[in-house]
Design an enzyme around this catalytic site. Structure first.
Site, mmCIF file in Angstrom:
data_model
loop_
_atom_site.group_PDB
_atom_site.id
_atom_site.type_symbol
_atom_site.label_atom_id
_atom_site.label_comp_id
_atom_site.label_asym_id
_atom_site.label_seq_id
_atom_site.Cartn_x
_atom_site.Cartn_y
_atom_site.Cartn_z
ATOM 1 N N VAL A 185 0.669 2.219 3.303
ATOM 2 C CA VAL A 185 -0.186 3.073 4.127
ATOM 3 C C VAL A 185 -0.958 2.174 5.081
ATOM 4 C CG1 VAL A 185 -0.408 4.951 2.460
ATOM 5 C CG2 VAL A 185 -1.988 3.011 2.351
ATOM 6 N N SER A 186 -1.447 2.760 6.163
ATOM 7 C CA SER A 186 -2.058 1.956 7.221
ATOM 8 C C SER A 186 -3.527 1.630 6.980
ATOM 9 C CB SER A 186 -1.916 2.666 8.570
ATOM 10 O OG SER A 186 -0.553 2.875 8.875
ATOM 11 N N THR A 187 -4.269 2.522 6.346
ATOM 12 C CA THR A 187 -5.704 2.316 6.164
ATOM 13 C C THR A 187 -6.111 2.511 4.712
ATOM 14 O OG1 THR A 187 -6.181 4.634 6.689
ATOM 15 C CG2 THR A 187 -6.200 3.085 8.524
#
Length: 233
Positions: free
Chosen positions: A11-13
């Site tokens: 996931v990015s964040t």
């Protein structure tokens, strides 16, 4: 027993979770008959180079400990088209497949997967050409505006950054050799900084050691302007 596989989720964040990806991939693995050996999860932008969990997966592939890598979509694995095709080619050399359960599936063990990899290689080459063209175009536009590119003559970023420290140490009567060793630069660089900033150390003296006639060490007081403390060798 089915093929050995690992699950890779990203996931990015930090406020996002890999739980959904992991659950979907576990269900997919069960339906497809894969034996899941481990699950790797990490948080970070796709453009980051230092993706430790992905490196661990690649290490397992290189060691021939797995047959497939399961991801929800290719964007979870590759940073770019170029990166994706590069890792696909590396995985192919290990005879390990990258299986994406959404969109295209790159199972390099099948003719279909190899065909898609070939198409992707062409896209990657096109992407590299576009990047190169954009860089060249940007440089040409900058030159047309009169911008001088690259480091300018006489410009020494590291020396200029360290100049205040060098001059302060010279003012403390430290030798050029001591300053060079302490700051990780050469004695010539120390001398060049002093020569470039004569007003910064006017009236400062240091002790210089030199080889005497009989090869022993002697000392003298000497000004620092333009001088280099070469020492006895």
């Amino acid at each position: 027993m089915g093929q050995r596989a690992v699950i890779y989720c990203r996931v990015s964040t930090a406020d996002q979770s890999c739980a959904r990806q992991k659950d979907e991939l576990k269900r997919f693995a069960e339906r497809a008959g894969y034996e899941v050996l481990d699950v790797f999860m990490e948080t970070g932008s796709g453009v980051r180079v230092d993706r430790a969990e992905r490196r661990k997966v690649m290490a397992l592939a290189q060691a021939r400990e797995i047959d497939a890598i399961l991801v929800t979509e290719l964007s979870r694995w590759g940073r770019s088209t170029i990166d994706l095709i590069s890792t696909l080619q590396e995985l192919e050399s290990y005879r390990v497949s990258l299986i994406a359960i959404t969109g295209m599936t790159f199972d390099l063990a099948t003719p279909h997967g190899r065909m898609l990899a070939t198409v992707l290689a062409g896209i990657a080459e096109f992407e590299r050409d576009l990047i190169s063209e954009r860089v060249k175009s940007g440089l040409a536009a900058a030159r047309a505006r009169g911008k001088v590119l690259g480091r300018q003559k006489g410009e020494r970023p590291k020396s200029d950054r360290l100049a205040p420290k060098v001059l302060a140490l010279v003012a403390e009567k430290r030798s050029y050799r001591w300053i060079a060793r302490d700051l990780g630069i050469s004695k010539n660089t120390v001398a060049a900084i002093v020569h470039k900033h004569p007003a910064g150390d006017a009236g400062v003296f240091r002790r210089r050691w030199y080889c005497g006639p009989a090869g022993g060490l002697s000392s003298a007081r000497a000004g620092v302007h333009g001088g280099v403390d070469w020492g006895c060798h």
